[in-house]
Scaffold this motif. Structure first.
Motif, PDB file in Angstrom:
ATOM      1  N   GLY A  65       0.806  -1.216   0.000  1.00 57.86           N
ATOM      2  CA  GLY A  65       0.000   0.000   0.000  1.00 57.86           C
ATOM      3  C   GLY A  65       0.838   1.264   0.000  1.00 57.86           C
ATOM      4  O   GLY A  65       0.329   2.346   0.259  1.00 57.86           O
ATOM      5  N   VAL A  66       2.139   1.127  -0.325  1.00 58.41           N
ATOM      6  CA  VAL A  66       3.066   2.261  -0.272  1.00 58.41           C
ATOM      7  C   VAL A  66       3.743   2.432  -1.636  1.00 58.41           C
ATOM      8  O   VAL A  66       4.204   1.457  -2.241  1.00 58.41           O
ATOM      9  N   ILE A  67       3.805   3.671  -2.088  1.00 57.11           N
ATOM     10  CA  ILE A  67       4.542   4.035  -3.298  1.00 57.11           C
ATOM     11  C   ILE A  67       5.750   4.861  -2.882  1.00 57.11           C
ATOM     12  O   ILE A  67       5.620   5.813  -2.109  1.00 57.11           O
ATOM     13  N   GLY A  68       6.922   4.507  -3.349  1.00 57.00           N
ATOM     14  CA  GLY A  68       8.130   5.271  -3.048  1.00 57.00           C
ATOM     15  C   GLY A  68       8.278   6.455  -3.992  1.00 57.00           C
ATOM     16  O   GLY A  68       7.978   6.357  -5.187  1.00 57.00           O
ATOM     17  N   LEU A  69       8.718   7.574  -3.456  1.00 58.19           N
ATOM     18  CA  LEU A  69       9.039   8.762  -4.261  1.00 58.19           C
ATOM     19  C   LEU A  69      10.473   9.147  -3.930  1.00 58.19           C
ATOM     20  O   LEU A  69      10.754   9.658  -2.845  1.00 58.19           O
ATOM     21  N   ALA A  70      11.390   8.869  -4.839  1.00 58.07           N
ATOM     22  CA  ALA A  70      12.815   9.119  -4.616  1.00 58.07           C
ATOM     23  C   ALA A  70      13.227  10.358  -5.398  1.00 58.07           C
ATOM     24  O   ALA A  70      13.165  10.371  -6.636  1.00 58.07           O
ATOM     25  N   VAL A  71      13.648  11.399  -4.669  1.00 58.23           N
ATOM     26  CA  VAL A  71      13.983  12.687  -5.287  1.00 58.23           C
ATOM     27  C   VAL A  71      15.378  13.121  -4.839  1.00 58.23           C
ATOM     28  O   VAL A  71      15.883  12.662  -3.815  1.00 58.23           O
ATOM     29  N   PRO A  72      16.016  14.020  -5.596  1.00 55.46           N
ATOM     30  CA  PRO A  72      17.385  14.433  -5.245  1.00 55.46           C
ATOM     31  C   PRO A  72      17.482  15.121  -3.887  1.00 55.46           C
ATOM     32  O   PRO A  72      18.422  14.891  -3.131  1.00 55.46           O
ATOM     33  N   ILE A  97       2.379   7.599  -0.060  1.00 55.60           N
ATOM     34  CA  ILE A  97       3.725   7.726  -0.601  1.00 55.60           C
ATOM     35  C   ILE A  97       4.717   7.931   0.528  1.00 55.60           C
ATOM     36  O   ILE A  97       4.390   8.490   1.574  1.00 55.60           O
ATOM     37  N   VAL A  98       5.931   7.451   0.316  1.00 54.41           N
ATOM     38  CA  VAL A  98       7.047   7.663   1.225  1.00 54.41           C
ATOM     39  C   VAL A  98       8.169   8.303   0.419  1.00 54.41           C
ATOM     40  O   VAL A  98       8.557   7.784  -0.631  1.00 54.41           O
ATOM     41  N   MET A  99       8.662   9.446   0.901  1.00 59.02           N
ATOM     42  CA  MET A  99       9.742  10.136   0.198  1.00 59.02           C
ATOM     43  C   MET A  99      11.098   9.691   0.722  1.00 59.02           C
ATOM     44  O   MET A  99      11.272   9.452   1.920  1.00 59.02           O
ATOM     45  N   GLU A 100      12.053   9.601  -0.184  1.00 57.73           N
ATOM     46  CA  GLU A 100      13.435   9.384   0.219  1.00 57.73           C
ATOM     47  C   GLU A 100      14.351  10.235  -0.644  1.00 57.73           C
ATOM     48  O   GLU A 100      13.994  10.634  -1.752  1.00 57.73           O
TER      49      GLU A 100
END
Length: 340
Positions: A65-72, A97-100
């Motif tokens: 149930g989680v979408i990753g959002l990987a940003v600089p 969403i989870v940001m990293e």
């Protein structure tokens, strides 16, 4: 203290006088429930405080149930506002969403893909900065990946991009159309470099070529993209005696720093120096004067990212080209003049 009992679907069913299957149909939005029965079930849910266990639902479906959002960068306002748009849309589909942070490095971007491969995420939205097409083609992941970024990177993954070249061309062309002849570019790299600063520098150069105005290399101030960098860039031009009558800042944050430096130098905006940014952040409209900017298509990008990710999660192939460039447009406000 006695621990409060958890309300179950069976509790709701007893209260509403229906079967647990009927409650399940209501909770999951299935159509085979009469209107009166649905209202009775919803009233029981509200009265008892029943909450759907999304974690259990996703686990039964083999998902997190989680979408990753990987940003600089996490601190860059553009990415924070993109995350908010995506979060609103995903939550409507029961996803979070989870940001990293990747640090704009190859290692950080590969780590983000590794997390998706380990099934930490159902899917990954990856802002690509340092990976090259060859590395992308060799990535080993079964999870859906939708890339966002600044440059074309042919691969098997869907890629939603902003039009950096055209956005910068529009911004610079507007400044030149108002009579500006010496447009400083804050944050650019040599035209043709395959990254965000290089692509926006290409648009800057194209606008000059179309207007028949030579580009003065001394007006290209390379810098990072913090407020202080925009401030320091303007100070370096002023202290170096380099004249300019307009500023194209490669991000709104840099433009905000530039505005502060111009104010400290007693230069009026837009009477003495016009300023235009890029990103059209929410804050741009509330500055004094309000900041003209390039909107890279925020809503369109978010819609396209969501559409493609949901299609993958549903086992379908998204419609449209693998690589999509979202059109940019100008938002003119108080820091620029009208075209002559």
């Amino acid at each position: 203290m006695k621990k409060a009992s958890v309300v179950t679907m069976a509790d709701v069913a007893r209260s509403a006088g229906v079967s647990t299957m009927t409650v399940s149909n209501v909770v999951n939005g299935r159509p085979r429930v009469g209107a009166a029965t649905r209202e009775r079930v919803l009233a029981a849910i509200a009265e008892l405080g029943y909450q759907v266990n999304l974690a259990a639902r996703h686990l039964r479906a083999g998902r997190t149930g989680v979408i990753g959002l990987a940003v600089p960068e996490l601190e860059r306002p553009y990415f924070a506002q993109l995350a908010a748009r995506l979060a609103d849309r995903f939550e409507a589909h029961g996803l979070r969403i989870v940001m990293e942070r990747t640090g704009a490095s190859r290692e950080g971007e590969l780590d983000a893909v590794a997390f998706s491969r380990l099934r930490m995420y159902d899917g990954l939205i990856l802002s690509v900065v340092d990976l090259d097409p060859g590395e992308l083609s060799r990535l080993n992941t079964d999870a859906p990946v939708v890339m966002i970024g600044e440059r074309a990177l042919p691969s098997r993954f869907d890629h939603v991009m902003m039009d950096n070249v055209e956005g910068a061309r529009l911004a610079t062309a507007h400044l030149l159309s108002t009579g500006a002849t010496r447009v400083a570019m804050i944050g650019g790299e040599p035209s043709g470099t395959p990254n965000m600063p290089g692509l926006r520098a290409t648009g800057y150069a194209l606008a000059h070529e179309e207007a028949g105005v030579p580009v003065d290399p001394s007006l290209n101030v390379r810098c990072s993209f913090r407020l202080q960098d925009g401030y320091d860039a303007i100070r370096s031009l002023l202290d170096g005696g380099i004249s300019f009558d307009a500023v194209f800042a490669l991000t709104d944050v840099v433009a905000m720093g530039a505005l502060r430096a111009l104010a400290d130098a007693d230069l009026r905006v837009p009477a003495d120096v016009q300023v235009i940014g890029f990103d059209d952040l929410d804050e741009a409209a509330y500055l004094v004067p309000s900041l003209s900017s390039v909107n890279p298509g925020h809503e369109e990008m978010a819609d396209e990212i969501i559409s493609r990710m949901l299609a993958h999660l549903g086992g379908a192939e998204p419609t449209g080209p693998k690589e999509l460039i979202v059109p940019a447009h100008l938002v003119l406000r108080g820091t620029t003049r009208s075209s002559e």
